[in-house]
Every structure is written in C-alpha cells, then in structure tokens.
Design a protein around this motif. Sequence first.
Motif, PDB file in Angstrom:
ATOM      1  N   ARG A   1      30.878  36.758  34.038  1.00  0.00           N
ATOM      2  CA  ARG A   1      29.532  36.620  33.463  1.00  0.00           C
ATOM      3  C   ARG A   1      28.483  36.434  34.553  1.00  0.00           C
ATOM      4  NH1 ARG A   1      29.515  33.449  27.641  1.00  0.00           N
ATOM      5  NH2 ARG A   1      30.932  34.898  26.568  1.00  0.00           N
ATOM      6  N   THR A   2      28.855  35.694  35.603  1.00  0.00           N
ATOM      7  CA  THR A   2      27.933  35.554  36.728  1.00  0.00           C
ATOM      8  C   THR A   2      27.702  36.909  37.383  1.00  0.00           C
ATOM      9  OG1 THR A   2      28.656  33.280  37.145  1.00  0.00           O
ATOM     10  CG2 THR A   2      27.555  34.420  38.953  1.00  0.00           C
ATOM     11  N   ARG A   3      28.776  37.686  37.515  1.00  0.00           N
ATOM     12  CA  ARG A   3      28.637  39.027  38.091  1.00  0.00           C
ATOM     13  C   ARG A   3      27.731  39.895  37.219  1.00  0.00           C
ATOM     14  NH1 ARG A   3      30.343  44.242  38.237  1.00  0.00           N
ATOM     15  NH2 ARG A   3      30.917  45.061  40.298  1.00  0.00           N
ATOM     16  N   PHE A   4      27.927  39.819  35.914  1.00  0.00           N
ATOM     17  CA  PHE A   4      27.086  40.582  34.977  1.00  0.00           C
ATOM     18  C   PHE A   4      25.607  40.245  35.197  1.00  0.00           C
ATOM     19  CE2 PHE A   4      24.644  40.482  31.037  1.00  0.00           C
ATOM     20  CZ  PHE A   4      24.834  41.751  30.521  1.00  0.00           C
ATOM     21  N   ASN A   5      25.305  38.956  35.294  1.00  0.00           N
ATOM     22  CA  ASN A   5      23.908  38.539  35.468  1.00  0.00           C
ATOM     23  C   ASN A   5      23.348  38.979  36.819  1.00  0.00           C
ATOM     24  OD1 ASN A   5      23.573  37.264  32.941  1.00  0.00           O
ATOM     25  ND2 ASN A   5      24.701  35.483  33.660  1.00  0.00           N
TER      26      ASN A   5
ATOM     27  N   GLU B   1      26.892  38.971  47.386  1.00  0.00           N
ATOM     28  CA  GLU B   1      27.397  37.997  46.420  1.00  0.00           C
ATOM     29  C   GLU B   1      28.323  38.661  45.405  1.00  0.00           C
ATOM     30  OE1 GLU B   1      27.054  34.743  46.661  1.00  0.00           O
ATOM     31  OE2 GLU B   1      25.982  35.169  48.529  1.00  0.00           O
ATOM     32  N   ILE B   2      27.987  39.869  45.005  1.00  0.00           N
ATOM     33  CA  ILE B   2      28.833  40.593  44.049  1.00  0.00           C
ATOM     34  C   ILE B   2      30.190  40.910  44.682  1.00  0.00           C
ATOM     35  CG2 ILE B   2      29.085  42.802  42.834  1.00  0.00           C
ATOM     36  CD1 ILE B   2      26.000  42.652  42.371  1.00  0.00           C
ATOM     37  N   LYS B   3      30.199  41.271  45.955  1.00  0.00           N
ATOM     38  CA  LYS B   3      31.465  41.515  46.647  1.00  0.00           C
ATOM     39  C   LYS B   3      32.323  40.252  46.695  1.00  0.00           C
ATOM     40  CE  LYS B   3      30.247  45.344  49.749  1.00  0.00           C
ATOM     41  NZ  LYS B   3      30.052  45.756  51.162  1.00  0.00           N
TER      42      LYS B   3
ATOM     43  N   LEU C   1      32.251  37.755  44.558  1.00  0.00           N
ATOM     44  CA  LEU C   1      32.761  37.510  43.214  1.00  0.00           C
ATOM     45  C   LEU C   1      33.918  38.449  42.889  1.00  0.00           C
ATOM     46  CD1 LEU C   1      29.460  36.977  41.187  1.00  0.00           C
ATOM     47  CD2 LEU C   1      31.169  35.253  41.737  1.00  0.00           C
ATOM     48  N   ASP C   2      33.806  39.706  43.306  1.00  0.00           N
ATOM     49  CA  ASP C   2      34.873  40.672  43.052  1.00  0.00           C
ATOM     50  C   ASP C   2      36.185  40.222  43.687  1.00  0.00           C
ATOM     51  OD1 ASP C   2      33.077  42.183  41.667  1.00  0.00           O
ATOM     52  OD2 ASP C   2      32.844  43.737  43.200  1.00  0.00           O
ATOM     53  N   LYS C   3      36.106  39.644  44.880  1.00  0.00           N
ATOM     54  CA  LYS C   3      37.313  39.155  45.550  1.00  0.00           C
ATOM     55  C   LYS C   3      37.924  37.989  44.781  1.00  0.00           C
ATOM     56  CE  LYS C   3      39.022  37.539  50.022  1.00  0.00           C
ATOM     57  NZ  LYS C   3      39.818  36.442  49.417  1.00  0.00           N
ATOM     58  N   ALA C   4      37.059  37.079  44.295  1.00  0.00           N
ATOM     59  CA  ALA C   4      37.553  35.947  43.511  1.00  0.00           C
ATOM     60  C   ALA C   4      38.179  36.417  42.204  1.00  0.00           C
ATOM     61  CB  ALA C   4      36.411  34.972  43.236  1.00  0.00           C
ATOM     62  N   VAL C   5      37.615  37.457  41.610  1.00  0.00           N
ATOM     63  CA  VAL C   5      38.150  38.030  40.372  1.00  0.00           C
ATOM     64  C   VAL C   5      39.564  38.556  40.598  1.00  0.00           C
ATOM     65  CG1 VAL C   5      37.968  40.072  38.887  1.00  0.00           C
ATOM     66  CG2 VAL C   5      35.990  38.578  39.193  1.00  0.00           C
ATOM     67  N   VAL C   6      39.767  39.280  41.673  1.00  0.00           N
ATOM     68  CA  VAL C   6      41.086  39.842  41.985  1.00  0.00           C
ATOM     69  C   VAL C   6      42.116  38.733  42.142  1.00  0.00           C
ATOM     70  CG1 VAL C   6      42.413  41.116  43.708  1.00  0.00           C
ATOM     71  CG2 VAL C   6      40.167  41.950  43.010  1.00  0.00           C
ATOM     72  N   ASP C   7      41.725  37.636  42.778  1.00  0.00           N
ATOM     73  CA  ASP C   7      42.647  36.507  42.985  1.00  0.00           C
ATOM     74  C   ASP C   7      43.124  35.922  41.661  1.00  0.00           C
ATOM     75  OD1 ASP C   7      42.393  36.830  45.696  1.00  0.00           O
ATOM     76  OD2 ASP C   7      40.867  35.267  45.939  1.00  0.00           O
ATOM     77  N   ILE C   8      42.204  35.776  40.681  1.00  0.00           N
ATOM     78  CA  ILE C   8      42.589  35.200  39.395  1.00  0.00           C
ATOM     79  C   ILE C   8      43.425  36.179  38.578  1.00  0.00           C
ATOM     80  CG2 ILE C   8      41.709  34.361  37.173  1.00  0.00           C
ATOM     81  CD1 ILE C   8      39.481  33.004  38.579  1.00  0.00           C
TER      82      ILE C   8
ATOM     83  N   ILE D   1      40.158  52.395  35.323  1.00  0.00           N
ATOM     84  CA  ILE D   1      39.722  51.019  35.086  1.00  0.00           C
ATOM     85  C   ILE D   1      40.294  50.132  36.194  1.00  0.00           C
ATOM     86  CG2 ILE D   1      41.596  50.691  33.425  1.00  0.00           C
ATOM     87  CD1 ILE D   1      39.889  48.556  32.078  1.00  0.00           C
ATOM     88  N   GLY D   2      39.408  49.559  36.976  1.00  0.00           N
ATOM     89  CA  GLY D   2      39.825  48.748  38.113  1.00  0.00           C
ATOM     90  C   GLY D   2      39.806  47.267  37.794  1.00  0.00           C
ATOM     91  N   PRO D   3      39.938  46.424  38.820  1.00  0.00           N
ATOM     92  CA  PRO D   3      40.000  44.972  38.622  1.00  0.00           C
ATOM     93  C   PRO D   3      38.762  44.388  37.952  1.00  0.00           C
ATOM     94  CG  PRO D   3      40.725  45.560  40.834  1.00  0.00           C
ATOM     95  CD  PRO D   3      40.164  46.797  40.229  1.00  0.00           C
ATOM     96  N   VAL D   4      37.566  44.874  38.306  1.00  0.00           N
ATOM     97  CA  VAL D   4      36.341  44.274  37.770  1.00  0.00           C
ATOM     98  C   VAL D   4      36.232  44.482  36.264  1.00  0.00           C
ATOM     99  CG1 VAL D   4      33.824  44.412  37.768  1.00  0.00           C
ATOM    100  CG2 VAL D   4      35.062  44.374  39.929  1.00  0.00           C
TER     101      VAL D   4
END
Length: 417
Positions: free
Chosen positions: A143-147, A266-268, A270-277, A293-296
């Motif tokens: 959601r933070t990435r979306f914003n 900042e988006i990059k 967040l993308d790295k943190a997304v992949v980790d989860i 369809i990728g990780p994001v």
Amino acid sequence: MKLFIGLDVSSTNLDACFLTSESTILLETSVSNDLTGACEIRELTLDYIKQFAFSRVVIGMEATGQYSSLPALFFHEDEALRSHGVETTVENPRNIHRFMKVFTEDKNDRLDAFHIADYLRLERFNTSPIKEEQYIALQSLTRTRFNLIQDMTRTKQHFLNILYMKCNVLQRELKSDNGSTSVFSATIIELFTTDYTLDEIGYMPLEQLIGILQEKGRGRFREPKNLAERLQKAVRSSYRLSKTVQDSIDSVLASQVRIIRTYQEEIKALDKAVVDILEVIPESKSLLSIPGIGPVYTAGILAEVGQIGRFASQAKLAKYAGLYWPKNQSGHFEKESTPLSKQGNRYLRYYLIEATNSVKRRLPEYSEYYEKKFQEVPKYQHKRALALTARKFVRLVDKLLRDHQLYTPPRRSIEHS
C-alpha cells in the motif's frame, strides 16, 4: 444461547455492546482503543462465557483501516478466546450502514455498537478470517508502494507541465520518433535540466549533439542522428522566455527531477522488502508461476486477499475487488449497459488490473480475450476491455490459490508454442 459483541472502533475508543441471541443487552461499555482496553473486552467476554456457556460467540466490527486492524488481530490471535471458539469478523461498513438505516436515523458510538451486534445476531454475515501477520506486513509495504506510485505520477505530470513551458514542442517531437525515448529518459532529463541552455542545444553542431547523446545514453539510442535532429527541431520551434522566467522554470524542473529520483529509490527499496516477505508465503509460488506477473504484483494481490478461504468463491473475490457490474433490472426491463462498480478494495483492483495488463502481453488466451472485448464497443475500449480481462484473471488467481497449484498453460497454448 449465543453472544454477539459489536465493537464501534475509532482512533481512541472501542465502544462495545454485548448482545445475546434473544436480543438481551448484557452490557454497553466504552474502553480505550489500546492494549489495555482490548484486554478489558477480552476479560468481559471470558466472564460471560463462564457465566452463560454460550454455544457461539462472535466479536465483530466494521472495517476502518488501521483503526480496526489492530484490535481485530488482537482478538483473533488471543489464545484464551481461541480456546473457547470465539470468532472474530471484520465486516463491510456499507452492509452495516444499510442495516442501521432501516431502524433509525440517529447516530452515535453507543448506537453504532448496538447495531453492529444486532447485525451479527441475524447471522447473515460470512465470518471473515482475519489476515495472518505476514499478510499485514506485506500489505503495509504494497500500500505504501501504491501511494508512492500515485505521488510520483502526479510529480511527473507537474514536471511535464513545467517542461512544456520551457520547450513546448519537445514532447510532441519525441512521440513522433517511434517512441525511441521519452522526456523521462535520464539522458533527456540531464540534457534539458542541468547541462545546456536551449540555445546551446538548438544551435550546436549536429555531430556534437549526437556525440553527447551517445555518451550520456551509453550508446543505447538506435538512431542518435534522428533523435538529435528532432531535439534541435523541438528547441528551434519552441517559444522563447525571458531569462527571469527561464531561471525559475529551470529551478522547478531540477526540484521535480530530484523528487522523482527519490521516489524511484524508495520504490526500489520497498520492492526488495516485498521480495523478502514473499519468500515466507507459500501461496506466492502459485501466482509467480503465471507468465508476466512478478513479485510486486504477486505481493499486491496476496496482501489484499490474504487467505483465499476468506472468500466463498471467485465471484466474491471479484466483488471484493470492485470488478463486477451490478445488475439494474425492474419487471421486464433490464438495463443492457451497466458501469463497473468500483466499490471494492481499490488496492486489490489496482494490482489485479496492472497484473492483467502485464499477463495479456505474455499469454495468448488473455490477449485474444482483451482484443475481442476491445472491438465490442466504440467508446472506452481499453478501460472496458482491460477491466473485463481482469475479471477473467480473477478466476485464474482464485483457482491457483485455492488449489495450491502452479500455472499450467492451456493445451491450445502448448500446441501453438
């Protein structure tokens, strides 16, 4: 006998109504919306369970974003409540508001808690399993990435408006160059915002400009001569401004470029943190197996869907995302054209549509369906076709998540490959 506990949640308070299935109000109280207040509600609930031996106990509240997510998670995960089979549900506010309007037009927190409990008492709701912690963690990132994406889009639009003032023909010329580059190319941004004045770009020897483009673009431009000619044509055809206005525009452009680059960084992150989860969520493998369809996009969908068991069917999932078309029928009349609802979860709808747009470029089944829907109407072709294709994509997402399967291309796709 059953017990239904309605909670009206605000940023500061939890207003509670303890209502039995016989419509008896055992207690109406208000506590603070924090750990202390939630523990008070828990203890009261346990006391009533011991006192009356209820056959079913449900704690329910409206979905109010971050205000309801914390108490909902607390009651759902509390071991003492779980040991007694206490259910926790978060309901769509629209359903409860419609229910409330049937009985009264008055509104206050005490009445709201009662109406939520009364709504639960009818047992017409589907208990919504609360999302597990990994989905909540993922949701905060997506959601933070979306914003950030929305903010960056607005900043880019402002950048384009200001750039138009500086060189109003530039964007038009770049578009006519077969899309070889855009105004947001790092080379174009650097060229027009930091290094050279318009006159220097417009009237320097063509070979020199070609060399600059090749150096800054690291040789990636397919036709540097054609690009250089278009840049000089754009500069020479654009209006000229006074030095005072030009300096102010340059300052604004430089500021907007710095902001855009900050968003991108900042988006990059967040993308790295997304992949980790995603690595600790098994369901992610099902969606990641879909070409395109990728990780994001996978993370964005999973963060809003949570456990697929929260939804009784793929139709319920589509409705939750706002990808459905409400019927408009009365007697023998039924309206042929109905607009997309868009009343659902806007984050899930965004990630489903973005994922669909990517998937249709990789899978013939979806590209053909999109083209078919595109040709059906003369207006709003792309938006309508993409929304309908996204609705089709929901069925695939639901199937893979529900069956814990990896994507397998249809037989026809295999034969044509």
